[in-house]
Design a protein around this motif. Structure first.
Motif, short mmCIF file in Angstrom:
data_model
loop_
_atom_site.label_atom_id
_atom_site.label_comp_id
_atom_site.label_asym_id
_atom_site.label_seq_id
_atom_site.Cartn_x
_atom_site.Cartn_y
_atom_site.Cartn_z
N ASP A 9 -38.08 3.21 -4.89
CA ASP A 9 -37.36 4.48 -4.87
C ASP A 9 -36.15 4.53 -5.80
OD1 ASP A 9 -39.14 5.46 -3.02
OD2 ASP A 9 -37.86 5.01 -1.31
N VAL A 10 -35.54 3.38 -6.06
CA VAL A 10 -34.33 3.33 -6.88
C VAL A 10 -34.50 2.26 -7.94
CG1 VAL A 10 -31.84 2.93 -6.91
CG2 VAL A 10 -32.89 4.05 -4.94
N HIS A 11 -34.20 2.62 -9.16
CA HIS A 11 -34.25 1.67 -10.28
C HIS A 11 -32.95 1.81 -11.06
CE1 HIS A 11 -36.26 -0.89 -13.23
NE2 HIS A 11 -35.58 -0.19 -14.12
N VAL A 12 -32.34 0.68 -11.41
CA VAL A 12 -31.07 0.67 -12.12
C VAL A 12 -31.25 -0.04 -13.45
CG1 VAL A 12 -28.65 -0.07 -12.06
CG2 VAL A 12 -29.78 0.63 -9.95
N ASP A 13 -30.85 0.62 -14.54
CA ASP A 13 -30.86 0.02 -15.88
C ASP A 13 -29.43 -0.20 -16.33
OD1 ASP A 13 -33.67 0.00 -16.38
OD2 ASP A 13 -33.60 2.13 -16.85
N VAL A 14 -29.20 -1.30 -17.03
CA VAL A 14 -27.89 -1.61 -17.58
C VAL A 14 -28.04 -1.87 -19.07
CG1 VAL A 14 -25.92 -3.18 -17.50
CG2 VAL A 14 -27.18 -2.68 -15.41
#
Length: 82
Positions: A9-14
């Motif tokens: 449900d949640v994906h974080v890119d840096v």
């Protein structure tokens, strides 16, 4: 660069970026900025309430950064949005 934890449900890119204009290698000063993108892959709206990350330095030091929301706002992220 991806960061953990991740979910369906949640994906974080840096995305880090070296700041040449603020760095001074002769003074052993190296500055980076970071763009963080949160992807809401769920069917529900979500709100970013707080943030926290640890920055590891080549000297061995660790700097913790955190606070409410981002840039003073606690953003709502609609389904399918970033």
């Amino acid at each position: 660069m991806d960061v953990a934890p991740q979910s369906e449900d949640v994906h974080v890119d840096v995305e880090p970026a070296f700041r040449d204009d603020e760095s001074s290698p002769e003074d052993n000063r190296y500055v980076f900025s970071y763009t963080i993108t949160v992807h809401n892959n769920s069917r529900h709206s979500m709100q970013l309430m707080a943030r926290h990350w640890s920055i590891s330095q080549s000297s061995g030091g660790v700097q913790d950064v955190g606070g409410k929301g981002v840039v003073g706002q606690q953003a709502m992220i609609a389904p399918g949005q970033t």
